[in-house]
Write a protein that holds these residues in place. Structure first.
Motif, PDB file in Angstrom:
ATOM      1  N   ALA A  19       0.770  -1.178  -0.059  1.00  0.00           N
ATOM      2  CA  ALA A  19      -0.104   0.061  -0.192  1.00  0.00           C
ATOM      3  C   ALA A  19       0.976   1.036   0.038  1.00  0.00           C
ATOM      4  N   VAL A  20       2.158   1.204  -0.154  1.00  0.00           N
ATOM      5  CA  VAL A  20       3.139   2.448  -0.266  1.00  0.00           C
ATOM      6  C   VAL A  20       2.815   3.334  -1.505  1.00  0.00           C
ATOM      7  N   GLU A  21       2.456   4.656  -0.792  1.00  0.00           N
ATOM      8  CA  GLU A  21       2.082   5.655  -1.976  1.00  0.00           C
ATOM      9  C   GLU A  21       3.387   6.566  -2.117  1.00  0.00           C
ATOM     10  N   SER A  22       4.525   6.560  -1.272  1.00  0.00           N
ATOM     11  CA  SER A  22       5.768   7.234  -1.788  1.00  0.00           C
ATOM     12  C   SER A  22       6.728   6.911  -0.502  1.00  0.00           C
ATOM     13  N   GLU A  23       8.025   7.111  -0.950  1.00  0.00           N
ATOM     14  CA  GLU A  23       9.098   6.894  -0.126  1.00  0.00           C
ATOM     15  C   GLU A  23       9.962   7.859  -0.100  1.00  0.00           C
ATOM     16  N   SER A  24      10.796   8.263   0.899  1.00  0.00           N
ATOM     17  CA  SER A  24      11.980   8.921   1.018  1.00  0.00           C
ATOM     18  C   SER A  24      13.046   8.798   1.947  1.00  0.00           C
ATOM     19  N   ARG A  25      14.296   8.801   1.545  1.00  0.00           N
ATOM     20  CA  ARG A  25      15.092   8.458   2.741  1.00  0.00           C
ATOM     21  C   ARG A  25      15.300  10.024   3.366  1.00  0.00           C
ATOM     22  N   MET A  26      15.625   9.856   4.569  1.00  0.00           N
ATOM     23  CA  MET A  26      15.851  10.945   5.686  1.00  0.00           C
ATOM     24  C   MET A  26      17.015  10.779   6.491  1.00  0.00           C
ATOM     25  N   LEU A  27      17.769  11.998   6.622  1.00  0.00           N
ATOM     26  CA  LEU A  27      18.670  12.020   7.674  1.00  0.00           C
ATOM     27  C   LEU A  27      18.329  12.946   8.560  1.00  0.00           C
ATOM     28  N   GLN A  28      18.272  12.777   9.801  1.00  0.00           N
ATOM     29  CA  GLN A  28      17.970  13.946  10.697  1.00  0.00           C
ATOM     30  C   GLN A  28      18.743  13.825  11.628  1.00  0.00           C
ATOM     31  N   GLY A  29      19.162  15.143  12.370  1.00  0.00           N
ATOM     32  CA  GLY A  29      19.914  15.175  13.678  1.00  0.00           C
ATOM     33  C   GLY A  29      19.297  16.377  14.699  1.00  0.00           C
ATOM     34  N   TYR A  30      19.996  16.172  15.929  1.00  0.00           N
ATOM     35  CA  TYR A  30      19.259  17.011  16.733  1.00  0.00           C
ATOM     36  C   TYR A  30      20.387  18.175  17.089  1.00  0.00           C
ATOM     37  N   ILE A  31      20.366  19.577  17.152  1.00  0.00           N
ATOM     38  CA  ILE A  31      21.123  20.307  17.241  1.00  0.00           C
ATOM     39  C   ILE A  31      21.248  20.848  18.880  1.00  0.00           C
ATOM     40  N   LEU A  43      16.930  16.298   6.476  1.00  0.00           N
ATOM     41  CA  LEU A  43      17.366  16.586   5.020  1.00  0.00           C
ATOM     42  C   LEU A  43      16.378  15.269   4.154  1.00  0.00           C
ATOM     43  N   ALA A  44      15.636  15.551   3.468  1.00  0.00           N
ATOM     44  CA  ALA A  44      14.952  14.431   2.565  1.00  0.00           C
ATOM     45  C   ALA A  44      15.118  14.579   0.979  1.00  0.00           C
ATOM     46  N   GLY A  45      16.311  13.959   0.304  1.00  0.00           N
ATOM     47  CA  GLY A  45      16.353  14.455  -0.920  1.00  0.00           C
ATOM     48  C   GLY A  45      16.774  15.969  -1.333  1.00  0.00           C
ATOM     49  N   ASP A  46      15.980  16.778  -1.997  1.00  0.00           N
ATOM     50  CA  ASP A  46      16.702  17.990  -2.290  1.00  0.00           C
ATOM     51  C   ASP A  46      15.805  18.977  -1.423  1.00  0.00           C
ATOM     52  N   ARG A  47      15.030  18.508  -0.078  1.00  0.00           N
ATOM     53  CA  ARG A  47      14.303  19.605   0.754  1.00  0.00           C
ATOM     54  C   ARG A  47      14.881  19.368   2.165  1.00  0.00           C
ATOM     55  N   ALA A  48      14.697  20.350   2.998  1.00  0.00           N
ATOM     56  CA  ALA A  48      15.387  20.074   4.298  1.00  0.00           C
ATOM     57  C   ALA A  48      14.431  21.154   5.090  1.00  0.00           C
ATOM     58  N   TRP A  49      14.563  20.866   6.555  1.00  0.00           N
ATOM     59  CA  TRP A  49      13.606  21.731   7.250  1.00  0.00           C
ATOM     60  C   TRP A  49      14.447  21.912   8.691  1.00  0.00           C
ATOM     61  N   ILE A  68      14.437  25.005   4.964  1.00  0.00           N
ATOM     62  CA  ILE A  68      15.869  25.639   4.874  1.00  0.00           C
ATOM     63  C   ILE A  68      16.575  24.994   3.766  1.00  0.00           C
ATOM     64  N   PRO A  69      17.506  25.886   3.136  1.00  0.00           N
ATOM     65  CA  PRO A  69      18.480  25.433   2.250  1.00  0.00           C
ATOM     66  C   PRO A  69      19.022  23.867   2.370  1.00  0.00           C
ATOM     67  N   PRO A  70      18.699  22.927   1.553  1.00  0.00           N
ATOM     68  CA  PRO A  70      19.492  21.522   1.713  1.00  0.00           C
ATOM     69  C   PRO A  70      21.114  21.824   2.246  1.00  0.00           C
ATOM     70  N   GLU A  71      21.776  22.673   1.525  1.00  0.00           N
ATOM     71  CA  GLU A  71      23.214  22.800   1.907  1.00  0.00           C
ATOM     72  C   GLU A  71      23.413  23.266   3.313  1.00  0.00           C
ATOM     73  N   ASP A  72      22.549  23.977   3.912  1.00  0.00           N
ATOM     74  CA  ASP A  72      22.627  24.327   5.328  1.00  0.00           C
ATOM     75  C   ASP A  72      22.330  23.412   6.112  1.00  0.00           C
ATOM     76  N   ALA A  73      21.285  22.466   5.791  1.00  0.00           N
ATOM     77  CA  ALA A  73      20.984  21.315   6.503  1.00  0.00           C
ATOM     78  C   ALA A  73      22.214  20.150   6.571  1.00  0.00           C
ATOM     79  N   VAL A  74      22.837  20.153   5.645  1.00  0.00           N
ATOM     80  CA  VAL A  74      24.131  19.138   5.611  1.00  0.00           C
ATOM     81  C   VAL A  74      25.157  19.953   6.390  1.00  0.00           C
TER      82      VAL A  74
END
Length: 155
Positions: A19-31, A43-49, A68-74
């Motif tokens: 039943a999967v409608e979509s998938e995305s790989r995520m990296l997340q860290g705590y500041i 960070l998920a693909g070319d989007r970041a928060w 936020i810009p993905p490069e900032d997230a990285v």
């Protein structure tokens, strides 16, 4: 104030995969984390928060999220994260009237598969899928911030 209301469950089996409608790989860290709030970078693909979450009050908590810009997230993940980032693939699965997020964790949290459903109110009814196992909504071990510090593999 924006409020997130979600319930979390362990996942049993893999019948959800059909039943999967979509998938995305995520990296997340705590500041930053303390008794009242966490600050997360995702960070998920070319989007970041950048997300600020308040303390859990049952299944609810305040949540503020900003793109936020993905490069900032990285850079933030590399330079500012207080522990290793969480690595997971998020699958969106529709069941009944709700779309569930299923997270299949990798790295130090490999073997853990959790599902969460966001609700409009704490008492909103929802249809329980057969792949949803034990509820872990109030179990702090399963909060991503704690999985970053105390990975599932080491329990």
């Amino acid at each position: 104030m924006p409020t997130e209301i979600e319930r979390k469950f362990l996942v049993q089996g893999d019948s959800w995969r059909s039943a999967v409608e979509s998938e995305s790989r995520m990296l997340q860290g705590y500041i930053a984390t303390n008794q009242t709030a966490t600050v997360r970078v995702r960070l998920a693909g070319d989007r970041a928060w950048l997300t600020i979450k308040g303390m859990m009050q049952g299944p609810s908590r305040s949540e503020y999220e900003y793109p936020i810009p993905p490069e900032d997230a990285v850079a933030m993940l590399d330079e500012l994260a207080v522990s290793s980032p969480i690595d997971k693939v998020r699958y969106r699965v529709r069941h009944g009237a709700h779309v569930w997020d299923l997270d299949v964790f990798a790295g130090e949290n490999a073997g853990l598969v959790m599902a969460e459903v966001e609700l409009g109110s704490e008492d909103e009814a929802f249809e329980m899928p057969d792949w949803a196992g034990a509820e872990v909504t109030g179990d702090g071990r399963y909060y991503n911030v704690n999985l970053a510090r105390h990975p599932y593999r080491h329990w």
